[in-house]
Design a protein around this motif. Structure first.
Motif, short mmCIF file in Angstrom:
data_model
loop_
_atom_site.label_atom_id
_atom_site.label_comp_id
_atom_site.label_asym_id
_atom_site.label_seq_id
_atom_site.Cartn_x
_atom_site.Cartn_y
_atom_site.Cartn_z
N MET A 1 42.60 49.21 38.63
CA MET A 1 41.73 48.06 38.91
C MET A 1 42.48 47.08 39.79
O MET A 1 43.71 47.00 39.75
CB MET A 1 41.31 47.38 37.61
CG MET A 1 40.50 48.24 36.66
SD MET A 1 40.08 47.37 35.13
CE MET A 1 39.00 46.07 35.76
N THR A 2 41.74 46.34 40.56
CA THR A 2 42.33 45.29 41.39
C THR A 2 41.78 43.94 40.92
O THR A 2 40.89 43.88 40.05
CB THR A 2 41.98 45.48 42.86
OG1 THR A 2 40.59 45.18 43.08
CG2 THR A 2 42.25 46.92 43.30
N ILE A 3 42.29 42.88 41.48
CA ILE A 3 41.82 41.56 41.08
C ILE A 3 40.34 41.37 41.42
O ILE A 3 39.64 40.58 40.79
CB ILE A 3 42.68 40.46 41.74
CG1 ILE A 3 42.43 39.12 41.04
CG2 ILE A 3 42.43 40.39 43.24
CD1 ILE A 3 43.38 38.02 41.45
N ASP A 4 39.85 42.13 42.39
CA ASP A 4 38.42 42.04 42.73
C ASP A 4 37.53 42.55 41.62
O ASP A 4 36.32 42.26 41.59
CB ASP A 4 38.14 42.81 44.03
CG ASP A 4 38.82 42.18 45.23
OD1 ASP A 4 38.88 40.93 45.26
OD2 ASP A 4 39.28 42.91 46.12
N ASP A 5 38.10 43.35 40.71
CA ASP A 5 37.33 43.85 39.56
C ASP A 5 37.31 42.85 38.40
O ASP A 5 36.61 43.07 37.41
CB ASP A 5 37.91 45.18 39.08
CG ASP A 5 37.80 46.26 40.14
OD1 ASP A 5 36.68 46.50 40.61
OD2 ASP A 5 38.83 46.86 40.49
N ALA A 6 38.09 41.79 38.52
CA ALA A 6 38.12 40.76 37.47
C ALA A 6 36.99 39.77 37.73
O ALA A 6 37.18 38.68 38.27
CB ALA A 6 39.48 40.05 37.47
N GLU A 7 35.79 40.17 37.34
CA GLU A 7 34.59 39.41 37.71
C GLU A 7 34.44 38.11 36.93
O GLU A 7 33.52 37.33 37.22
CB GLU A 7 33.36 40.30 37.55
CG GLU A 7 33.38 41.50 38.51
CD GLU A 7 32.15 42.37 38.37
OE1 GLU A 7 31.33 42.12 37.44
OE2 GLU A 7 31.98 43.28 39.20
N HIS A 8 35.29 37.88 35.92
CA HIS A 8 35.22 36.59 35.22
C HIS A 8 35.84 35.47 36.05
O HIS A 8 35.73 34.30 35.68
CB HIS A 8 35.91 36.68 33.85
CG HIS A 8 37.33 37.14 33.90
ND1 HIS A 8 37.69 38.43 34.23
CD2 HIS A 8 38.49 36.46 33.66
CE1 HIS A 8 39.00 38.54 34.18
NE2 HIS A 8 39.52 37.37 33.84
N TYR A 9 36.50 35.83 37.16
CA TYR A 9 36.95 34.82 38.12
C TYR A 9 35.91 34.69 39.23
O TYR A 9 35.30 35.68 39.65
CB TYR A 9 38.28 35.23 38.76
CG TYR A 9 39.45 35.36 37.82
CD1 TYR A 9 39.76 34.33 36.94
CD2 TYR A 9 40.26 36.49 37.84
CE1 TYR A 9 40.84 34.44 36.08
CE2 TYR A 9 41.34 36.61 36.98
CZ TYR A 9 41.63 35.58 36.10
OH TYR A 9 42.68 35.70 35.26
N THR A 10 35.76 33.49 39.72
CA THR A 10 34.93 33.29 40.90
C THR A 10 35.71 33.74 42.13
O THR A 10 36.95 33.84 42.08
CB THR A 10 34.53 31.82 41.06
OG1 THR A 10 35.73 31.06 41.35
CG2 THR A 10 33.87 31.28 39.80
N PRO A 11 35.04 34.03 43.25
CA PRO A 11 35.78 34.38 44.47
C PRO A 11 36.82 33.33 44.85
O PRO A 11 37.91 33.68 45.30
CB PRO A 11 34.67 34.51 45.52
CG PRO A 11 33.47 34.92 44.74
CD PRO A 11 33.58 34.18 43.43
N ALA A 12 36.48 32.06 44.65
CA ALA A 12 37.43 31.00 44.99
C ALA A 12 38.65 31.05 44.08
O ALA A 12 39.79 30.85 44.53
CB ALA A 12 36.74 29.64 44.88
#
Length: 352
Positions: A8-19
């Motif tokens: 997994m990458t940080i892009d898969d951590a959807e509990h974070y906003t893109p910002a």
């Protein structure tokens, strides 16, 4: 029994906003962003150069016929033999890695058969162990075996203009080229990039990198790559008052943890620089070595005090993939060894 690895990458951590994801990535040192955000390199392996892949990768293109080109070999049996072709854009002073190959347990005859299609005219550089007589060659030096099978081997092993062979000097030149955009690799050379990522076992593990405090792990690892794990370990042991046997054991780790990491980092970098200044090649390569040690010191000190925000930090495993146990054995360091052996032949002694 089987093993499964979920990547997994940080892009898969959807509990974070893109910002929030962008802010987390921006807080990491530039050369660590791929590892911490994307998991490249993965499974605890180390990287010899603090340079992201996208900085050196380029799409393949047709080479102008007037660009100088050279091949280079690194000899091996159980660890892979490796070969690359380099091309030099002399006007822009950019070196391109345009072909790469590796193979284990293949005779010179088989490897020559695979490499001759690159061009029988192509000159081949080789490291000094090519002078060694081998059992497989019935007492014939390796370089002569390859020449006997049709490769256009250079008359002597690769060396610097003054006749010396220096790993540290080669590393410094490669790092300088990478950071200044003068070293590029065709993006299709998957074997080459695998070697680029998998370089941890013989340096990171040898200095117990996963057990050292944050920041100090980076400083010791970089020292080990440039000057050998034994020297780096003994220098660290001398600083913390442990037995100087070159093995980072529990007693050494205890002594390390008893002192502030930033103080040990500073003393280690001072000792490393003092060692380099004693070398006969300091007048030639001192500027590059000083810059490297200075960069390592600054980044290591930042890592030693960095604390991600508690509310938005990824898990330890996601944020520090390079500190997890080394589960994947690297294929070997063949490409790096041969690249060090060929820079001077292709550049004709040109200093950047």
């Amino acid at each position: 029994m089987s093993r499964h690895v979920t990547f997994m990458t940080i892009d898969d951590a959807e509990h974070y906003t893109p910002a929030e994801r962008a802010a987390i990535i921006a807080a990491y040192p530039e050369h660590e962003r791929e590892a911490r955000a994307k998991g490249v390199p993965v499974l605890g392996s180390g990287r010899i150069f603090p340079v992201p892949e996208e900085m050196i990768a380029c799409e393949p293109f047709r080479l102008p016929r007037w660009w100088p080109r050279i091949g280079a070999l690194d000899f091996g049996w159980d660890h892979p033999s490796a070969a690359v072709e380099l091309a030099w854009d002399s006007e822009a002073d950019v070196v391109y890695v345009t072909k790469a190959a590796r193979a284990s347990q293949q005779t010179p005859a088989m490897q020559a058969l695979a490499l001759k299609p690159w061009g029988e005219w192509l000159p081949w550089a080789w490291p000094r162990d090519g002078r060694r007589e081998t059992l497989e060659g019935a007492g014939t030096a390796l370089a002569r075996q390859y020449a006997a099978h049709g490769l256009n081997m250079l008359g002597n092993h690769a060396r610097f203009a003054d006749g010396s062979v220096s790993v540290e000097a080669g590393l410094m030149e490669m790092l300088d080229r990478m950071q200044s955009g003068r070293f590029k690799v065709f993006s299709t050379l998957l074997d080459w990039f695998e070697e680029f990522r998998l370089y941890g076992r013989f340096y990171w593990d040898a200095v117990a990198g996963a057990e050292l405090p944050a920041g100090l792990d980076y400083a010791v690892f970089d020292f080990a790559v440039n000057s050998g794990p034994g020297r780096a370990a003994k220098c660290l042991q001398a600083i913390v008052g442990a037995t100087e046997d070159g093995r980072i054991d529990p007693a050494t780790l205890g002594a390390v943890r008893a002192r502030p990491a930033d103080v040990v980092i500073d003393e280690l970098c001072d000792a490393r620089l003092a060692f380099l200044k004693r070398l006969s090649t300091w007048p030639t390569f001192g500027r590059g070595w000083s810059q490297r040690v200075g960069s390592v010191r600054a980044e290591a000190l930042l890592l030693s005090v960095a604390k991600p925000p508690a509310s938005s930090a990824p898990s330890t495993e996601a944020a520090h993939p390079e500190a997890t146990p080394n589960l994947a054995a690297p294929v070997g360091n063949a490409f790096w060894r041969l690249l060090l052996a060929i820079f001077k032949p292709i550049l004709g002694g040109k200093k950047s």
